[in-house]
Write an enzyme that holds these catalytic residues in place. Sequence first.
Site, PDB file in Angstrom:
ATOM      1  N   ASP A  48     -44.526  29.608  -5.211  1.00 21.56           N
ATOM      2  CA  ASP A  48     -43.028  29.993  -6.184  1.00 21.56           C
ATOM      3  C   ASP A  48     -43.050  31.282  -6.279  1.00 21.56           C
ATOM      4  O   ASP A  48     -43.960  32.121  -6.552  1.00 21.56           O
ATOM      5  CB  ASP A  48     -43.406  29.308  -7.391  1.00 21.56           C
ATOM      6  CG  ASP A  48     -41.991  30.117  -7.919  1.00 21.56           C
ATOM      7  OD1 ASP A  48     -41.143  29.483  -8.389  1.00 21.56           O
ATOM      8  OD2 ASP A  48     -42.043  31.124  -9.185  1.00 21.56           O
ATOM      9  N   TYR A  53     -40.224  39.302  -8.541  1.00 18.05           N
ATOM     10  CA  TYR A  53     -41.753  39.669  -9.503  1.00 18.05           C
ATOM     11  C   TYR A  53     -42.519  40.878  -7.904  1.00 18.05           C
ATOM     12  O   TYR A  53     -43.292  41.518  -7.739  1.00 18.05           O
ATOM     13  CB  TYR A  53     -42.328  38.600  -8.557  1.00 18.05           C
ATOM     14  CG  TYR A  53     -42.090  37.284  -9.705  1.00 18.05           C
ATOM     15  CD1 TYR A  53     -41.374  37.218 -10.270  1.00 18.05           C
ATOM     16  CD2 TYR A  53     -42.515  35.735  -8.674  1.00 18.05           C
ATOM     17  CE1 TYR A  53     -41.530  35.853 -11.136  1.00 18.05           C
ATOM     18  CE2 TYR A  53     -42.649  35.352  -9.564  1.00 18.05           C
ATOM     19  CZ  TYR A  53     -41.374  35.190 -10.589  1.00 18.05           C
ATOM     20  OH  TYR A  53     -41.502  33.633 -11.860  1.00 18.05           O
ATOM     21  N   LYS A  78     -36.265  33.537  -6.143  1.00 18.65           N
ATOM     22  CA  LYS A  78     -35.158  33.392  -7.191  1.00 18.65           C
ATOM     23  C   LYS A  78     -34.494  34.218  -6.827  1.00 18.65           C
ATOM     24  O   LYS A  78     -34.962  35.648  -6.455  1.00 18.65           O
ATOM     25  CB  LYS A  78     -35.745  33.544  -8.706  1.00 18.65           C
ATOM     26  CG  LYS A  78     -36.696  32.462  -8.483  1.00 18.65           C
ATOM     27  CD  LYS A  78     -37.671  32.058 -10.170  1.00 18.65           C
ATOM     28  CE  LYS A  78     -39.222  31.090 -10.179  1.00 18.65           C
ATOM     29  NZ  LYS A  78     -40.259  32.213  -9.678  1.00 18.65           N
ATOM     30  N   HIS A 111     -32.803  32.977 -11.450  1.00 16.15           N
ATOM     31  CA  HIS A 111     -33.715  33.015 -12.343  1.00 16.15           C
ATOM     32  C   HIS A 111     -33.056  32.944 -13.858  1.00 16.15           C
ATOM     33  O   HIS A 111     -34.041  32.399 -14.648  1.00 16.15           O
ATOM     34  CB  HIS A 111     -33.862  34.875 -11.308  1.00 16.15           C
ATOM     35  CG  HIS A 111     -35.307  34.276 -11.758  1.00 16.15           C
ATOM     36  ND1 HIS A 111     -36.616  35.792 -11.309  1.00 16.15           N
ATOM     37  CD2 HIS A 111     -36.284  33.791 -13.257  1.00 16.15           C
ATOM     38  CE1 HIS A 111     -37.519  35.327 -11.999  1.00 16.15           C
ATOM     39  NE2 HIS A 111     -37.715  34.444 -13.070  1.00 16.15           N
TER      40      HIS A 111
HETATM   41  N1  LIG Z   1     -38.778  31.045 -13.721  1.00 11.82           N
HETATM   42  C1  LIG Z   1     -39.365  31.701 -14.661  1.00 11.82           C
HETATM   43  O1  LIG Z   1     -38.069  32.827 -14.956  1.00 11.82           O
HETATM   44  C2  LIG Z   1     -40.964  31.911 -14.992  1.00 11.82           C
HETATM   45  C3  LIG Z   1     -41.205  32.659 -15.803  1.00 11.82           C
HETATM   46  C4  LIG Z   1     -42.630  33.110 -15.960  1.00 11.82           C
HETATM   47  C5  LIG Z   1     -43.459  32.689 -14.878  1.00 11.82           C
HETATM   48  N2  LIG Z   1     -42.849  31.762 -13.850  1.00 11.82           N
HETATM   49  C6  LIG Z   1     -43.574  31.433 -12.723  1.00 11.82           C
HETATM   50  O2  LIG Z   1     -44.606  30.512 -13.054  1.00 11.82           O
HETATM   51  C7  LIG Z   1     -45.600  30.483 -12.794  1.00 11.82           C
HETATM   52  C8  LIG Z   1     -47.368  30.106 -13.554  1.00 11.82           C
HETATM   53  O3  LIG Z   1     -46.660  30.989 -14.993  1.00 11.82           O
HETATM   54  P1  LIG Z   1     -47.427  32.163 -15.731  1.00 11.82           P
HETATM   55  O4  LIG Z   1     -47.962  32.840 -14.352  1.00 11.82           O
HETATM   56  O5  LIG Z   1     -46.818  32.639 -16.557  1.00 11.82           O
HETATM   57  O6  LIG Z   1     -48.386  31.688 -16.284  1.00 11.82           O
HETATM   58  P2  LIG Z   1     -50.151  29.976 -15.933  1.00 11.82           P
HETATM   59  O7  LIG Z   1     -49.734  29.878 -14.984  1.00 11.82           O
HETATM   60  O8  LIG Z   1     -49.349  29.630 -16.955  1.00 11.82           O
HETATM   61  O9  LIG Z   1     -50.989  30.800 -16.926  1.00 11.82           O
HETATM   62  C9  LIG Z   1     -51.864  32.083 -15.839  1.00 11.82           C
HETATM   63  C10 LIG Z   1     -53.279  33.049 -16.247  1.00 11.82           C
HETATM   64  O10 LIG Z   1     -53.923  31.762 -16.824  1.00 11.82           O
HETATM   65  C11 LIG Z   1     -54.864  31.968 -15.521  1.00 11.82           C
HETATM   66  N3  LIG Z   1     -55.606  31.000 -15.632  1.00 11.82           N
HETATM   67  C12 LIG Z   1     -55.161  30.500 -14.215  1.00 11.82           C
HETATM   68  N4  LIG Z   1     -55.820  29.261 -13.784  1.00 11.82           N
HETATM   69  C13 LIG Z   1     -56.647  28.542 -14.931  1.00 11.82           C
HETATM   70  C14 LIG Z   1     -57.842  28.404 -14.976  1.00 11.82           C
HETATM   71  N5  LIG Z   1     -58.021  26.773 -14.242  1.00 11.82           N
HETATM   72  N6  LIG Z   1     -58.377  28.282 -15.915  1.00 11.82           N
HETATM   73  C15 LIG Z   1     -58.763  29.614 -16.872  1.00 11.82           C
HETATM   74  N7  LIG Z   1     -57.890  30.105 -16.652  1.00 11.82           N
HETATM   75  C16 LIG Z   1     -56.534  29.919 -15.742  1.00 11.82           C
HETATM   76  C17 LIG Z   1     -54.682  33.333 -15.239  1.00 11.82           C
HETATM   77  O11 LIG Z   1     -55.572  34.634 -14.930  1.00 11.82           O
HETATM   78  P3  LIG Z   1     -56.583  34.522 -13.727  1.00 11.82           P
HETATM   79  O12 LIG Z   1     -55.640  35.021 -12.946  1.00 11.82           O
HETATM   80  O13 LIG Z   1     -57.566  34.974 -14.027  1.00 11.82           O
HETATM   81  O14 LIG Z   1     -57.626  33.170 -13.010  1.00 11.82           O
HETATM   82  C18 LIG Z   1     -53.811  33.475 -15.624  1.00 11.82           C
HETATM   83  O15 LIG Z   1     -54.019  34.349 -17.030  1.00 11.82           O
HETATM   84  C19 LIG Z   1     -45.563  32.276 -12.718  1.00 11.82           C
HETATM   85  O16 LIG Z   1     -46.301  32.652 -11.895  1.00 11.82           O
HETATM   86  C20 LIG Z   1     -44.287  32.308 -12.052  1.00 11.82           C
HETATM   87  O17 LIG Z   1     -44.488  31.849 -10.365  1.00 11.82           O
HETATM   88  C21 LIG Z   1     -41.472  31.418 -13.730  1.00 11.82           C
END
Ligand SMILES: NC(=O)c1ccc[n+]([C@@H]2O[C@H](COP(=O)([O-])OP(=O)(O)OC[C@H]3O[C@@H](n4cnc5c(N)ncnc54)[C@H](OP(=O)(O)O)[C@@H]3O)[C@@H](O)[C@H]2O)c1
Length: 280
Positions: A48, A53, A78, A111
Amino acid sequence: MSTVGSIPSVTANGAKIPLVGLGTWDLRGRTCARIVEAALRLGYRHIDTAEMYDNEREVGEGLHASGVKRGDVFVTTKVWPSHFTPRELERAAHESLARLRVRQVDLLLLHWPNPQIPLRDTIGALCKVKRDGLTRHIGVSNFTVKLVAEAVQLATEPLVCNQVECHPFLDQSKVIAACRKHGMAVVAYSPIARGSARNDKVLARIGAAHDKTAAQVCLRFLVQQDIVVIPRTSKEQRLSENAAIFDFTLSAAEMAEIAGLARRDGRLIDWSYSGNTQWD
Ligand SMILES: NC(=O)c1ccc[n+]([C@@H]2O[C@H](COP(=O)([O-])OP(=O)(O)OC[C@H]3O[C@@H](n4cnc5c(N)ncnc54)[C@H](OP(=O)(O)O)[C@@H]3O)[C@@H](O)[C@H]2O)c1
């Protein structure tokens, strides 16, 4: 590091979407290319990204370096809301493909909603880029119950998903029900609550009973409801952890206890600039 085995998919309005994908927001430069390549080598088949980004080039690099056949990977990108006029949307889609170095993406999403531009125009343009072959499927992100209904009504091509913030600490039952009603998949962003799930006592206790981490229980809770998850990590060792969620099942009582963590105001992502204050 062990490979992750085959990751199941959900089918929604003709799209087959792997239940676990790699989120890439905030992954930059070499880290991004390296993690994307490592994820694909481990068995991830869904990535994704987004024009916003600023990492589509590196995602493309990782994709091509992995040696995995293009047709075996589900790539989502997106379009940012400032590019929602028909001409801008088409240009943005072409530019994303050029940066990713692919002829077509698997899924192209709006997005965020943009109240400044008529949805009819933007959805029309999104359907056109699908017909023109720039993307196999189209969908939306951060759309409310009302906006999902409007988008479905305006679209002449199937909308396959709504990507929304979704984790055990946020009650998204209404927007999930709206997606289901229209045959759309729910793709959960921030599925481990930006990492904070790892510190949750309920998730950790349930995890201990299954020999799993709190993060794995958090992700399992979502995929067990056929919700697609796209956890992000910058650490290779966590890639396998985040995908090893198909070898255990949460009981009905465990699912209910986790569902009890949800709050109406549990949102982590600020979206006030999109003009919406509630998901439903
Ligand atoms: N459509 C939208 O508007 C939108 C908005 C936000 C996000 N997104 C998408 O969704 C994806 C995921 O969401 P997100 O990045 O906001 O948050 P997330 O995936 O919920 O959390 C990422 C965080 O969790 C940590 N992490 C990952 N695996 C872990 C584990 N097994 N144990 C403990 N901590 C862990 C990572 O740190 P480390 O790097 O240190 O592992 C990072 O700090 C984004 O990367 C993006 O592609 C889309």
